[in-house]
Scaffold this motif. Structure first.
Motif, PDB file in Angstrom:
ATOM      1  N   UNK A   3      15.064 -29.374 -24.221  1.00  0.00           N
ATOM      2  CA  UNK A   3      16.108 -29.650 -23.738  1.00  0.00           C
ATOM      3  C   UNK A   3      16.065 -31.022 -22.670  1.00  0.00           C
ATOM      4  N   UNK A   4      15.774 -32.530 -22.394  1.00  0.00           N
ATOM      5  CA  UNK A   4      15.412 -32.640 -21.072  1.00  0.00           C
ATOM      6  C   UNK A   4      16.743 -32.823 -20.368  1.00  0.00           C
ATOM      7  N   UNK A   5      16.439 -33.024 -18.844  1.00  0.00           N
ATOM      8  CA  UNK A   5      17.079 -32.579 -18.382  1.00  0.00           C
ATOM      9  C   UNK A   5      17.434 -33.600 -16.732  1.00  0.00           C
ATOM     10  N   UNK A   6      17.089 -34.704 -17.456  1.00  0.00           N
ATOM     11  CA  UNK A   6      16.633 -35.819 -16.783  1.00  0.00           C
ATOM     12  C   UNK A   6      18.004 -37.073 -17.567  1.00  0.00           C
ATOM     13  N   UNK A   7      19.319 -37.233 -17.407  1.00  0.00           N
ATOM     14  CA  UNK A   7      20.299 -37.701 -17.209  1.00  0.00           C
ATOM     15  C   UNK A   7      20.215 -39.429 -16.772  1.00  0.00           C
ATOM     16  N   UNK A   8      21.155 -40.384 -17.320  1.00  0.00           N
ATOM     17  CA  UNK A   8      21.456 -41.289 -16.574  1.00  0.00           C
ATOM     18  C   UNK A   8      23.262 -41.096 -16.094  1.00  0.00           C
ATOM     19  N   UNK A   9      23.359 -41.822 -14.969  1.00  0.00           N
ATOM     20  CA  UNK A   9      24.612 -41.655 -13.865  1.00  0.00           C
ATOM     21  C   UNK A   9      25.451 -43.270 -15.051  1.00  0.00           C
ATOM     22  N   UNK A  10      25.232 -43.871 -15.139  1.00  0.00           N
ATOM     23  CA  UNK A  10      25.575 -45.222 -16.144  1.00  0.00           C
ATOM     24  C   UNK A  10      24.593 -45.013 -16.784  1.00  0.00           C
ATOM     25  N   UNK A  11      24.980 -45.551 -18.360  1.00  0.00           N
ATOM     26  CA  UNK A  11      24.136 -46.263 -19.052  1.00  0.00           C
ATOM     27  C   UNK A  11      25.372 -47.981 -19.437  1.00  0.00           C
ATOM     28  N   UNK A  12      25.646 -48.393 -19.065  1.00  0.00           N
ATOM     29  CA  UNK A  12      25.525 -50.046 -18.995  1.00  0.00           C
ATOM     30  C   UNK A  12      24.456 -51.135 -19.367  1.00  0.00           C
ATOM     31  N   UNK A  13      23.338 -50.341 -18.673  1.00  0.00           N
ATOM     32  CA  UNK A  13      22.239 -51.078 -18.987  1.00  0.00           C
ATOM     33  C   UNK A  13      21.394 -50.845 -18.923  1.00  0.00           C
ATOM     34  N   UNK A  28       0.649 -50.861 -15.035  1.00  0.00           N
ATOM     35  CA  UNK A  28      -0.304 -49.973 -15.121  1.00  0.00           C
ATOM     36  C   UNK A  28       0.516 -48.617 -14.970  1.00  0.00           C
ATOM     37  N   UNK A  29       1.624 -49.146 -14.286  1.00  0.00           N
ATOM     38  CA  UNK A  29       2.747 -47.223 -14.262  1.00  0.00           C
ATOM     39  C   UNK A  29       3.600 -48.284 -13.641  1.00  0.00           C
ATOM     40  N   UNK A  30       4.916 -48.139 -14.834  1.00  0.00           N
ATOM     41  CA  UNK A  30       6.651 -47.674 -14.325  1.00  0.00           C
ATOM     42  C   UNK A  30       7.351 -47.128 -13.207  1.00  0.00           C
ATOM     43  N   UNK A  31       7.633 -47.953 -12.053  1.00  0.00           N
ATOM     44  CA  UNK A  31       8.040 -47.466 -11.226  1.00  0.00           C
ATOM     45  C   UNK A  31       9.483 -48.596 -10.957  1.00  0.00           C
ATOM     46  N   UNK A  32       9.932 -47.971  -9.775  1.00  0.00           N
ATOM     47  CA  UNK A  32      10.836 -48.783  -8.945  1.00  0.00           C
ATOM     48  C   UNK A  32      10.523 -50.073  -8.965  1.00  0.00           C
ATOM     49  N   UNK A  33       9.431 -50.445  -8.424  1.00  0.00           N
ATOM     50  CA  UNK A  33      10.072 -52.137  -7.913  1.00  0.00           C
ATOM     51  C   UNK A  33       9.392 -52.509  -9.215  1.00  0.00           C
ATOM     52  N   UNK A  34       8.144 -52.044 -10.352  1.00  0.00           N
ATOM     53  CA  UNK A  34       8.535 -52.811 -11.385  1.00  0.00           C
ATOM     54  C   UNK A  34       9.947 -52.913 -12.071  1.00  0.00           C
ATOM     55  N   UNK A  38      12.085 -56.275 -13.104  1.00  0.00           N
ATOM     56  CA  UNK A  38      12.946 -56.708 -14.803  1.00  0.00           C
ATOM     57  C   UNK A  38      14.307 -57.791 -14.009  1.00  0.00           C
ATOM     58  N   UNK A  39      15.051 -57.460 -12.666  1.00  0.00           N
ATOM     59  CA  UNK A  39      16.047 -57.135 -12.353  1.00  0.00           C
ATOM     60  C   UNK A  39      17.187 -56.111 -12.915  1.00  0.00           C
ATOM     61  N   UNK A  40      16.607 -55.254 -12.683  1.00  0.00           N
ATOM     62  CA  UNK A  40      17.800 -53.887 -11.992  1.00  0.00           C
ATOM     63  C   UNK A  40      17.180 -52.996 -11.239  1.00  0.00           C
ATOM     64  N   UNK A  41      18.381 -53.571  -9.988  1.00  0.00           N
ATOM     65  CA  UNK A  41      17.945 -52.819  -8.536  1.00  0.00           C
ATOM     66  C   UNK A  41      18.761 -52.137  -8.321  1.00  0.00           C
ATOM     67  N   UNK A  42      18.791 -51.442  -8.954  1.00  0.00           N
ATOM     68  CA  UNK A  42      20.805 -50.558  -9.182  1.00  0.00           C
ATOM     69  C   UNK A  42      20.263 -49.336  -8.778  1.00  0.00           C
ATOM     70  N   UNK A  43      20.380 -48.141  -7.748  1.00  0.00           N
ATOM     71  CA  UNK A  43      20.235 -47.229  -7.696  1.00  0.00           C
ATOM     72  C   UNK A  43      20.064 -46.305  -9.396  1.00  0.00           C
ATOM     73  N   UNK A  44      21.386 -46.342  -9.657  1.00  0.00           N
ATOM     74  CA  UNK A  44      21.339 -45.751 -10.931  1.00  0.00           C
ATOM     75  C   UNK A  44      20.732 -46.468 -12.358  1.00  0.00           C
TER      76      UNK A  44
END
Length: 207
Positions: A3-13, A28-34, A38-44
């Motif tokens: 049961x994953x404990x990873x979750x989103x605080x908002x699913x709108x995007x 090569x690696x899926x990072x916050x920079x990548x 893709x134009x998704x810069x919100x911390x959520x």
């Protein structure tokens, strides 16, 4: 516990993020920079990286895995996501094989039972929301092409080709696929019992 404990605080995007992943070259690696590229810069939005790891799209270091690359094929991406959800939330699916059809309240209650009270109401609510948002984007009625291909290979066969063995295990070939048939023999000292079993086996394999 599966049961994953990873979750989103908002699913709108979430849907837009998956669309962007499909239309972008795999990193090569899926990072916050990548993700920001893709134009998704919100911390959520950054929380999606943990969700992708839980779904088996990325390894622990963020490197795309085989499932990630299969997802890029738009003809099967929804089915690949459905496969990933069923695997990641397997404990939930053991309770209800159609877990993705449950209401958010029902999902939350079942997650509460599965987590044995270890997660707060707020966290359970977010996990339920994340599960529901993922399920809306997935196809649970269609298996990915990898599984379908094996069935197509089997359909190309005209007749099964039996091969007998001496160990109580029979092997049949069908369209390049091999099936092992294991027989659990009854406890008996009467040789007629075994003769009847093996005679029946031969007759069915030769059909």
């Amino acid at each position: 516990m599966a049961l994953p404990t990873s979750y989103l605080t908002s699913s709108k995007n979430l849907e837009s993020i998956f669309d962007a992943i499909r239309n972008a070259k795999a990193p090569e690696k899926f990072t916050t920079r990548f993700l920001e590229s893709l134009d998704f810069k919100s911390t959520s939005d950054r929380l999606v990286i943990g969700v992708l790891k839980a779904l088996g799209f990325l390894d622990a270091e963020g490197r795309p895995q085989e499932r990630y690359f299969r997802f890029l094929d738009q003809t099967q991406s929804a089915a690949v996501l459905g496969e990933a959800i069923e695997e990641a939330y397997s404990d939930l699916y053991q309770i209800n094989k159609q877990a993705h059809t449950l209401s958010k309240a029902d999902i939350t209650n079942k997650l509460k039972t599965l987590s044995q009270g270890q997660l707060s109401e707020a966290v359970l609510d977010k996990i339920s929301m994340t599960f529901g948002a993922l399920a809306k984007l997935a196809d649970f009625g269609k298996r990915p092409a990898v599984a379908i291909q094996s069935e197509e290979q089997a359909d190309q066969s005209i007749l099964p080709n039996p091969v007998s063995t001496a160990s109580g295990v029979s092997t049949k070939t069908l369209g390049g696929l091999h099936y092992n048939i294991q027989i659990i023999l009854p406890e008996s000292r009467d040789p007629k019992v075994y003769d009847a079993l093996f005679r029946s086996l031969r007759e069915h394999l030769l059909l």
